[in-house]
Write a protein that holds these residues in place. Structure first.
Motif, short mmCIF file in Angstrom:
data_model
loop_
_atom_site.label_atom_id
_atom_site.label_comp_id
_atom_site.label_asym_id
_atom_site.label_seq_id
_atom_site.Cartn_x
_atom_site.Cartn_y
_atom_site.Cartn_z
N ASP A 11 33.90 17.71 -39.74
CA ASP A 11 33.29 18.84 -40.43
C ASP A 11 32.94 18.52 -41.88
N GLY A 12 32.81 17.25 -42.21
CA GLY A 12 32.42 16.90 -43.57
C GLY A 12 33.59 16.81 -44.55
N VAL A 13 34.79 17.11 -44.07
CA VAL A 13 35.96 17.02 -44.97
C VAL A 13 36.73 15.73 -44.66
N TRP A 14 37.01 14.96 -45.69
CA TRP A 14 37.66 13.63 -45.57
C TRP A 14 39.17 13.82 -45.53
N ARG A 15 39.75 13.88 -44.32
CA ARG A 15 41.20 14.11 -44.22
C ARG A 15 41.85 12.81 -43.74
N ASN A 16 42.57 12.15 -44.63
CA ASN A 16 43.19 10.88 -44.23
C ASN A 16 44.69 10.89 -44.45
N GLU A 17 45.24 12.11 -44.50
CA GLU A 17 46.66 12.20 -44.88
C GLU A 17 47.62 11.93 -43.71
N VAL A 18 47.15 12.08 -42.45
CA VAL A 18 48.09 11.93 -41.33
C VAL A 18 48.11 10.47 -40.86
N VAL A 19 49.28 9.84 -40.98
CA VAL A 19 49.45 8.48 -40.48
C VAL A 19 50.32 8.57 -39.22
N PRO A 20 49.78 8.22 -38.05
CA PRO A 20 50.61 8.35 -36.84
C PRO A 20 51.74 7.31 -36.86
N PRO A 21 52.85 7.62 -36.20
CA PRO A 21 53.91 6.60 -36.09
C PRO A 21 53.39 5.45 -35.24
N LEU A 22 54.04 4.30 -35.34
CA LEU A 22 53.71 3.21 -34.43
C LEU A 22 54.22 3.54 -33.04
N ALA A 23 53.63 2.89 -32.05
CA ALA A 23 54.06 3.13 -30.67
C ALA A 23 55.57 2.92 -30.52
N ARG A 24 56.11 1.96 -31.24
CA ARG A 24 57.55 1.70 -31.05
C ARG A 24 58.43 2.84 -31.55
N HIS A 25 57.83 3.79 -32.25
CA HIS A 25 58.58 4.98 -32.67
C HIS A 25 58.21 6.21 -31.85
N ARG A 26 57.53 6.02 -30.72
CA ARG A 26 57.08 7.15 -29.89
C ARG A 26 57.60 6.95 -28.46
N PRO A 27 58.81 7.42 -28.16
CA PRO A 27 59.34 7.22 -26.80
C PRO A 27 58.54 7.98 -25.75
N VAL A 28 58.29 7.30 -24.66
CA VAL A 28 57.57 7.90 -23.53
C VAL A 28 58.53 8.03 -22.36
N GLY A 29 58.54 9.19 -21.70
CA GLY A 29 59.31 9.39 -20.47
C GLY A 29 58.39 9.19 -19.29
N LEU A 30 58.89 8.53 -18.27
CA LEU A 30 58.05 8.21 -17.11
C LEU A 30 58.81 8.61 -15.85
N LEU A 31 58.34 9.66 -15.18
CA LEU A 31 59.00 10.13 -13.96
C LEU A 31 58.30 9.47 -12.77
N GLY A 32 59.07 8.70 -12.00
CA GLY A 32 58.47 7.94 -10.89
C GLY A 32 58.25 6.50 -11.32
N LEU A 33 58.94 5.59 -10.68
CA LEU A 33 58.83 4.16 -11.02
C LEU A 33 58.43 3.37 -9.78
N GLY A 34 57.48 3.93 -9.01
CA GLY A 34 57.02 3.26 -7.80
C GLY A 34 55.90 2.29 -8.10
N ALA A 35 55.01 2.11 -7.13
CA ALA A 35 53.90 1.16 -7.30
C ALA A 35 53.12 1.50 -8.57
N LEU A 36 52.84 2.77 -8.78
CA LEU A 36 52.03 3.16 -9.94
C LEU A 36 52.88 3.29 -11.20
N GLY A 37 54.02 3.99 -11.08
CA GLY A 37 54.86 4.22 -12.26
C GLY A 37 55.34 2.92 -12.89
N ALA A 38 55.75 1.96 -12.08
CA ALA A 38 56.25 0.70 -12.63
C ALA A 38 55.14 -0.03 -13.37
N ALA A 39 53.92 -0.01 -12.82
CA ALA A 39 52.80 -0.70 -13.48
C ALA A 39 52.43 0.00 -14.79
#
Ligand code: NDP
Length: 303
Positions: A113-141
C-alpha cells in the motif's frame, strides 16, 4: 474406468512391458471372473467385488482408502497408493504453506500500500517448532524436508517410531506434548474411526497461542466448529485447509469467507500416473514372483 483409464492405461502398459509381467490390461467391467488384480480409482463407483471370483488384490490409486476399506465384498488384500510423485508433490505443498506462514509472506503480498514497513523480522526456522501428525509415507517425507530447512519437527504416529532429526512421539501423552510444541501444526493423518474429531476443542487448546494449522490429510480429523472458535477468539492465527468433511466444500461453509482460513480444493498432491503405474505394476510383479504385497491396508486400523 473413465478418466483413470485414459490417464493410466499407457503408463500401465509401458510398466507391464518393462517389468516383463505376463499380464494384459482390461477394463474392470470386462469379464470380471478373469481378472486377477483391480487397479482401483475410488471415484469409479465400483463397490461390488463379488463378481471378481479370482481376484488376488485391489490396488488403490489413492493413498486415502476410507471410502472402500469397509466394503464387505472386498475380501482380498487392499493396497494403498504409495507413489514417489505423490510424495514429492505433498512435500512441495506442505513446505510452501509452512514457509508462507513462517515468513509471514501475506504481510507483503497482500498488504502492498505504499508504506515501507520493515520492522518485522521473522524468527529463523530453527526457532519455529512444527508439529507433524502422521509419520507415514507422506508425513515422514514432509518431516525430512522440514528438518532439512531447519525446523525443529515434533512428530506423532500410532506406533513408536525413530526418524532422523524428528522428535517422535505416540499415544495420548505424545499427542499432548506434540500439540504443545506446535507453532505450526501439519496433519497427514488418514480418515479412520480413531482419528475422527481428534483435533477437538480440548486438543486445539493445547496449541501455543497464535498457532497455524495446515491440513492436507483428511478433514474428518478436525472439529470444524472448534477450529472456527479458536480462530475467532484469536487463539489460533490461521488454518490452511485442503481437505474437508464434505467435498467439494459447500459454497456457504464459513471456511470460505473466514479471514483466517485458506481453502484449497483437495489439490495438495495428486497421484502421478507415470510414477504410480510403475509402483503398482512393480508391486504386482513382485507378488507374482512370490513376494508379499507392499503397502497393504490394515483393515482393523482402517488405513
Ligand atoms: P500412511 O498410512 O503411510 O501414514 C499414516 C500415518 O498416520 C502413520 O504414521 C500412522 O501411524 C498415522 N496414524 C494413523 N492412525 C493414527 C492414530 N489413530 N493415531 C496416531 N497416528 C495415526 O499414509 P500416507 O502418509 O501415505 O497418507 C496419509 C494421508 O494423507 C492419507 O490417508 C490421505 O488421507 C492423505 N492424502 C491427502 C492428499 C491430498 O491431496 N490432500 C493426497 C494423498 C494423501 P503408524 O506409522 O504408527 O502406522
Amino acid at each position: 474406468g473413465g478418466d483413470a483409464w485414459t490417464d493410466y492405461a499407457p503408463h500401465l502398459d509401458a510398466a507391464i512391458a518393462e517389468e516383463g509381467l505376463d499380464a494384459r490390461l482390461v477394463t474392470a467391467t470386462d469379464a470380471p471372473g478373469e481378472i486377477d488384480y483391480i487397479i482401483y480409482a475410488p471415484d469409479s463407483g465400483l463397490r461390488d467385488f463379488a463378481p471378481y471370483t479370482r481376484l488376488k488384490a485391489v490396488m488403490s490409486l489413492w493413498a486415502g482408502v476410507e471410502s472402500i476399506v469397509d466394503t464387505p465384498s472386498l475380501t482380498v488384500p487392499l493396497c494403498r497408493m504409495v507413489d514417489p510423485g505423490l510424495t514429492e508433490g505433498m512435500v512441495e505443498w506442505v513446505t510452501g504453506h509452512v514457509l508462507r506462514h513462517h515468513l509471514g509472506m501475506d504481510r507483503h503480498i497482500l498488504g502492498q500500500d505504499g508504506v515501507w514497513r520493515n520492522e518485522v523480522v521473522p524468527p529463523l526456522a530453527r526457532h519455529r517448532p512444527v508439529g507433524l501428525l502422521g509419520l507415514g509415507a507422506l508425513g515422514a517425507a514432509v518431516g525430512r524436508a522440514l528438518v532439512g530447512l531447519g525446523f525443529p519437527v515434533h512428530g506423532w504416529s500410532r506406533s513408536a517410531k525413530r526418524l532422523d532429526g524428528i522428535t517422535c512421539r505416540h499415544g495420548a501423552d505424545g499427542l499432548a506434548a506434540t500439540l504443545a510444541e506446535a507453532q505450526i501444526l501439519v496433519s497427514l493423518l488418514p480418515a479412520t474411526a480413531a482419528t475422527d474429531g481428534l483435533l477437538d476443542a480440548d486438543a486445539l487448546a493445547l496449541l501455543p497461542k497464535g498457532a497455524v494449522f495446515i491440513n492436507p490429510g483428511r478433514g474428518s480429523v478436525v472439529d470444524d466448529a472448534a477450529l472456527l472458535a479458536a480462530l475467532d477468539a484469536g487463539r489460533m492465527d490461521h488454518a490452511t485447509l485442503d481437505v474437508f468433511r464434505t467435498e467439494p466444500l459447500p459454497a456457504d461453509h464459513p471456511f470460505w469467507a473466514h479471514p483466517r482460513v485458506t481453502v484449497t480444493p483437495h489439490i495438495a498432491s495428486a497421484t502421478r500416473p507415470d510414477t504410480a503405474a510403475q509402483s503398482v505394476i512393480a508391486n504386482i510383479a513382485n507378488h507374482e514372483r512370490g513376494a508379499p504385497l507392499a503397502h497393504q491396508v490394515d483393515r482393523s486400523a482402517g488405513y
